[in-house]
Design a protein around this motif. Sequence first.
Motif, PDB file in Angstrom:
ATOM      1  N   GLY A   3      37.371  55.565  26.585  1.00 40.32           N
ATOM      2  CA  GLY A   3      36.206  56.134  26.206  1.00 40.32           C
ATOM      3  C   GLY A   3      35.686  57.161  27.079  1.00 40.32           C
ATOM      4  O   GLY A   3      34.886  58.327  26.775  1.00 40.32           O
ATOM      5  N   THR A   4      36.008  57.039  28.314  1.00 48.14           N
ATOM      6  CA  THR A   4      35.515  58.016  29.356  1.00 48.14           C
ATOM      7  C   THR A   4      36.351  59.094  29.464  1.00 48.14           C
ATOM      8  O   THR A   4      35.999  60.201  29.535  1.00 48.14           O
ATOM      9  CB  THR A   4      35.622  57.401  30.881  1.00 48.14           C
ATOM     10  OG1 THR A   4      37.048  56.567  31.241  1.00 48.14           O
ATOM     11  CG2 THR A   4      34.653  56.258  31.023  1.00 48.14           C
ATOM     12  N   TRP A  53      38.000  60.428  26.754  1.00 46.52           N
ATOM     13  CA  TRP A  53      37.554  61.128  25.565  1.00 46.52           C
ATOM     14  C   TRP A  53      36.300  61.727  25.553  1.00 46.52           C
ATOM     15  O   TRP A  53      35.940  62.775  25.138  1.00 46.52           O
ATOM     16  CB  TRP A  53      37.601  60.257  24.167  1.00 46.52           C
ATOM     17  CG  TRP A  53      38.982  60.235  23.677  1.00 46.52           C
ATOM     18  CD1 TRP A  53      39.972  59.095  23.710  1.00 46.52           C
ATOM     19  CD2 TRP A  53      39.695  61.373  23.120  1.00 46.52           C
ATOM     20  NE1 TRP A  53      41.127  59.267  23.157  1.00 46.52           N
ATOM     21  CE2 TRP A  53      41.035  60.763  22.646  1.00 46.52           C
ATOM     22  CE3 TRP A  53      39.462  62.483  22.796  1.00 46.52           C
ATOM     23  CZ2 TRP A  53      41.976  61.327  21.936  1.00 46.52           C
ATOM     24  CZ3 TRP A  53      40.336  63.238  21.915  1.00 46.52           C
ATOM     25  CH2 TRP A  53      41.680  62.832  21.752  1.00 46.52           C
ATOM     26  N   SER A  54      35.414  61.166  26.387  1.00 43.66           N
ATOM     27  CA  SER A  54      33.914  61.529  26.253  1.00 43.66           C
ATOM     28  C   SER A  54      34.061  62.946  27.330  1.00 43.66           C
ATOM     29  O   SER A  54      33.434  64.103  27.176  1.00 43.66           O
ATOM     30  CB  SER A  54      32.833  60.747  27.024  1.00 43.66           C
ATOM     31  OG  SER A  54      33.214  59.966  28.079  1.00 43.66           O
ATOM     32  N   VAL A  56      27.252  60.341  27.855  1.00 43.24           N
ATOM     33  CA  VAL A  56      28.239  59.243  27.305  1.00 43.24           C
ATOM     34  C   VAL A  56      29.317  58.959  28.436  1.00 43.24           C
ATOM     35  O   VAL A  56      29.390  57.926  28.651  1.00 43.24           O
ATOM     36  CB  VAL A  56      28.913  59.634  26.019  1.00 43.24           C
ATOM     37  CG1 VAL A  56      29.883  58.581  25.743  1.00 43.24           C
ATOM     38  CG2 VAL A  56      27.972  59.890  24.736  1.00 43.24           C
ATOM     39  N   PHE A  57      29.869  60.000  28.970  1.00 48.41           N
ATOM     40  CA  PHE A  57      30.849  59.919  30.037  1.00 48.41           C
ATOM     41  C   PHE A  57      30.317  58.996  31.224  1.00 48.41           C
ATOM     42  O   PHE A  57      30.699  57.813  31.787  1.00 48.41           O
ATOM     43  CB  PHE A  57      31.423  60.971  30.571  1.00 48.41           C
ATOM     44  CG  PHE A  57      32.189  60.831  31.856  1.00 48.41           C
ATOM     45  CD1 PHE A  57      33.362  60.276  31.694  1.00 48.41           C
ATOM     46  CD2 PHE A  57      31.647  61.527  32.944  1.00 48.41           C
ATOM     47  CE1 PHE A  57      34.208  60.172  33.049  1.00 48.41           C
ATOM     48  CE2 PHE A  57      32.455  61.320  34.096  1.00 48.41           C
ATOM     49  CZ  PHE A  57      33.519  60.588  34.077  1.00 48.41           C
ATOM     50  N   ALA A  88      27.788  64.407  25.381  1.00 49.71           N
ATOM     51  CA  ALA A  88      29.163  63.894  25.955  1.00 49.71           C
ATOM     52  C   ALA A  88      29.234  63.683  27.277  1.00 49.71           C
ATOM     53  O   ALA A  88      29.785  62.632  27.913  1.00 49.71           O
ATOM     54  CB  ALA A  88      30.514  64.952  25.781  1.00 49.71           C
ATOM     55  N   CYS A  91      35.362  65.517  25.407  1.00 50.49           N
ATOM     56  CA  CYS A  91      34.471  66.361  24.707  1.00 50.49           C
ATOM     57  C   CYS A  91      33.333  66.994  25.273  1.00 50.49           C
ATOM     58  O   CYS A  91      32.928  68.067  24.701  1.00 50.49           O
ATOM     59  CB  CYS A  91      33.546  65.235  23.818  1.00 50.49           C
ATOM     60  SG  CYS A  91      34.656  64.370  22.533  1.00 50.49           S
TER      61      CYS A  91
END
Length: 246
Positions: A19-20, A22-23, A71-72, A68, A26
């Motif tokens: 998740g981290t 990919w964020s 989210v990160f 993004a 992004c």
Amino acid sequence: MTATAVLRAEWIKITTLRGTVWSLACVFLVTAGFGILASTAQGGAENLDGDFDPLFSVLTGVGPGQIAAIVFGTLAVSSEYQSGLIRATLAAVPRRGLLYAAKLAHVAGLTLAVGLPTTLLSFLAGGAALGDRALGLGDDGALLGVVGGAGYLTLMALLAAGLAAVLRSGVAVLGILIPFVLVVSMVLGVGSSAGVADYLPDRAGQQVLFADPPTDVPPLAGLGVTALWAGAAVLAGWWTLRRRDA
């Protein structure tokens, strides 16, 4: 554990969570992509309206890119609470201030490391698409916009990380911040409350993206306002981490 060991452990956590990773990717893809697409569209237009700003046109991707970054910052802190790993982490690192500082150092460092080449690429590629309408790095406000845009993304990631430490839920943080930056600021920016909206973290910080800012808040002052919001969230997260059990 020593500070070096804690930093290394937090680095492994952040860089191995999908998740981290990919964020963070992004942040680059969305920011640069939107900026280049917007500049290409405006560069091919015969006439532009009076609101055209050559700096904001190439850095407009920072707006969607901040999602993004949020989210990160959220996942970098909240993932341990969701998985229950925070109990083992606090047992290994009882110095909670050190643990929190290590997390924030990686959030800020990685976001800035990605943000700087991203805003620079957006500026250069977007400027090539704009053609004669583009600014050069030596023009007034251009370099500040590139560096300030990366700084803004970093501050928004830290704001999210601080709130994640307070709320301990990634869903709660994203449920607050994403509607806030997408809807609340826009709604408050219209009508009699527009002056108040100028000092919200996203609206204030984004003044650095304009060659001719649309509000009375100077670019650096606006970035300072965002820094105050992020600092307040970080301090609240530190207090929460120290006072509450895992």
